[in-house]
Design a protein around this motif. Structure first.
Motif, PDB file in Angstrom:
ATOM      1  N   VAL A 100       0.840  -1.200   0.000  1.00 15.19           N
ATOM      2  CA  VAL A 100       0.000   0.000   0.000  1.00 15.19           C
ATOM      3  C   VAL A 100       0.879   1.256   0.000  1.00 15.19           C
ATOM      4  O   VAL A 100       0.610   2.215  -0.738  1.00 15.19           O
ATOM      5  CB  VAL A 100      -0.969  -0.014   1.208  1.00 15.19           C
ATOM      6  CG1 VAL A 100      -1.643   1.335   1.394  1.00 15.19           C
ATOM      7  CG2 VAL A 100      -2.009  -1.116   1.042  1.00 15.19           C
ATOM      8  N   LEU A 101       1.935   1.248   0.801  1.00 15.80           N
ATOM      9  CA  LEU A 101       2.827   2.406   0.845  1.00 15.80           C
ATOM     10  C   LEU A 101       3.585   2.593  -0.470  1.00 15.80           C
ATOM     11  O   LEU A 101       3.830   3.727  -0.887  1.00 15.80           O
ATOM     12  CB  LEU A 101       3.812   2.289   2.010  1.00 15.80           C
ATOM     13  CG  LEU A 101       3.231   2.574   3.382  1.00 15.80           C
ATOM     14  CD1 LEU A 101       4.276   2.303   4.466  1.00 15.80           C
ATOM     15  CD2 LEU A 101       2.730   4.003   3.483  1.00 15.80           C
ATOM     16  N   LEU A 102       3.949   1.501  -1.129  1.00 16.45           N
ATOM     17  CA  LEU A 102       4.599   1.620  -2.436  1.00 16.45           C
ATOM     18  C   LEU A 102       3.684   2.329  -3.425  1.00 16.45           C
ATOM     19  O   LEU A 102       4.121   3.194  -4.190  1.00 16.45           O
ATOM     20  CB  LEU A 102       5.003   0.241  -2.970  1.00 16.45           C
ATOM     21  CG  LEU A 102       6.210  -0.405  -2.301  1.00 16.45           C
ATOM     22  CD1 LEU A 102       6.341  -1.865  -2.730  1.00 16.45           C
ATOM     23  CD2 LEU A 102       7.485   0.359  -2.641  1.00 16.45           C
ATOM     24  N   ALA A 152       4.238   6.008  -5.109  1.00 15.98           N
ATOM     25  CA  ALA A 152       4.232   6.157  -6.565  1.00 15.98           C
ATOM     26  C   ALA A 152       3.266   7.254  -6.989  1.00 15.98           C
ATOM     27  O   ALA A 152       3.571   8.047  -7.890  1.00 15.98           O
ATOM     28  CB  ALA A 152       3.857   4.831  -7.222  1.00 15.98           C
ATOM     29  N   SER A 153       2.132   7.327  -6.338  1.00 17.19           N
ATOM     30  CA  SER A 153       1.143   8.357  -6.655  1.00 17.19           C
ATOM     31  C   SER A 153       1.692   9.749  -6.364  1.00 17.19           C
ATOM     32  O   SER A 153       1.533  10.682  -7.169  1.00 17.19           O
ATOM     33  CB  SER A 153      -0.134   8.110  -5.846  1.00 17.19           C
ATOM     34  OG  SER A 153      -1.049   9.158  -6.028  1.00 17.19           O
ATOM     35  N   ALA A 194       4.724  15.197   2.254  1.00 22.20           N
ATOM     36  CA  ALA A 194       4.956  15.544   0.847  1.00 22.20           C
ATOM     37  C   ALA A 194       3.646  15.870   0.140  1.00 22.20           C
ATOM     38  O   ALA A 194       3.573  16.818  -0.653  1.00 22.20           O
ATOM     39  CB  ALA A 194       5.665  14.394   0.133  1.00 22.20           C
ATOM     40  N   LYS A 195       2.614  15.109   0.444  1.00 25.89           N
ATOM     41  CA  LYS A 195       1.305  15.349  -0.164  1.00 25.89           C
ATOM     42  C   LYS A 195       0.750  16.708   0.257  1.00 25.89           C
ATOM     43  O   LYS A 195       0.232  17.470  -0.562  1.00 25.89           O
ATOM     44  CB  LYS A 195       0.351  14.225   0.263  1.00 25.89           C
ATOM     45  CG  LYS A 195      -0.844  14.051  -0.579  1.00 25.89           C
ATOM     46  CD  LYS A 195      -1.563  12.771  -0.178  1.00 25.89           C
ATOM     47  CE  LYS A 195      -2.766  12.565  -1.033  1.00 25.89           C
ATOM     48  NZ  LYS A 195      -3.464  11.332  -0.709  1.00 25.89           N
ATOM     49  N   GLU A 196       0.881  17.029   1.532  1.00 27.45           N
ATOM     50  CA  GLU A 196       0.417  18.326   2.042  1.00 27.45           C
ATOM     51  C   GLU A 196       1.249  19.465   1.452  1.00 27.45           C
ATOM     52  O   GLU A 196       0.710  20.512   1.092  1.00 27.45           O
ATOM     53  CB  GLU A 196       0.498  18.347   3.572  1.00 27.45           C
ATOM     54  CG  GLU A 196      -0.002  19.629   4.190  1.00 27.45           C
ATOM     55  CD  GLU A 196      -1.482  19.877   3.996  1.00 27.45           C
ATOM     56  OE1 GLU A 196      -1.901  21.049   4.106  1.00 27.45           O
ATOM     57  OE2 GLU A 196      -2.233  18.915   3.727  1.00 27.45           O
TER      58      GLU A 196
END
Length: 86
Positions: free
Chosen positions: A12-14, A18-19, A73-75
């Motif tokens: 799931v983390l991979l 990737a996303s 990173a997403k934030e």
């Protein structure tokens, strides 16, 4: 956490990593941000390294740390994009 659950969490983390890498890459391409020291490129490198660390992780704590890095990173990217619209 069983070995299966641990492996599933890694998978799931991979996918999550990737996303995020794809989003950072697209943003960098759209804005022509190619300098290696630009914050988007630095964040891309950090996420890339964290993604590689997933397979080296040996504990749930390691995976939690990587997940936290991905959330940051997403934030970061979300706030950068929001700033573009101002």
């Amino acid at each position: 956490m069983t070995r299966y659950e641990f492996s599933l969490r890694q998978e799931v983390l991979l996918e999550k990593g990737a996303s995020i890498l794809a989003d950072l890459f697209r943003y960098g391409q759209e804005k022509d941000l190619t300098e290696p020291n630009h914050p988007i490129q630095v964040m891309y490198d950090l996420v890339w390294t964290a993604k590689q660390d997933i397979l080296l992780a040996t504990s749930k704590k390691n995976l939690d740390r990587i997940d936290g890095q991905f959330d940051l990173a997403k934030e970061f990217l979300s706030r950068i994009k929001t700033g573009d619209n101002i």
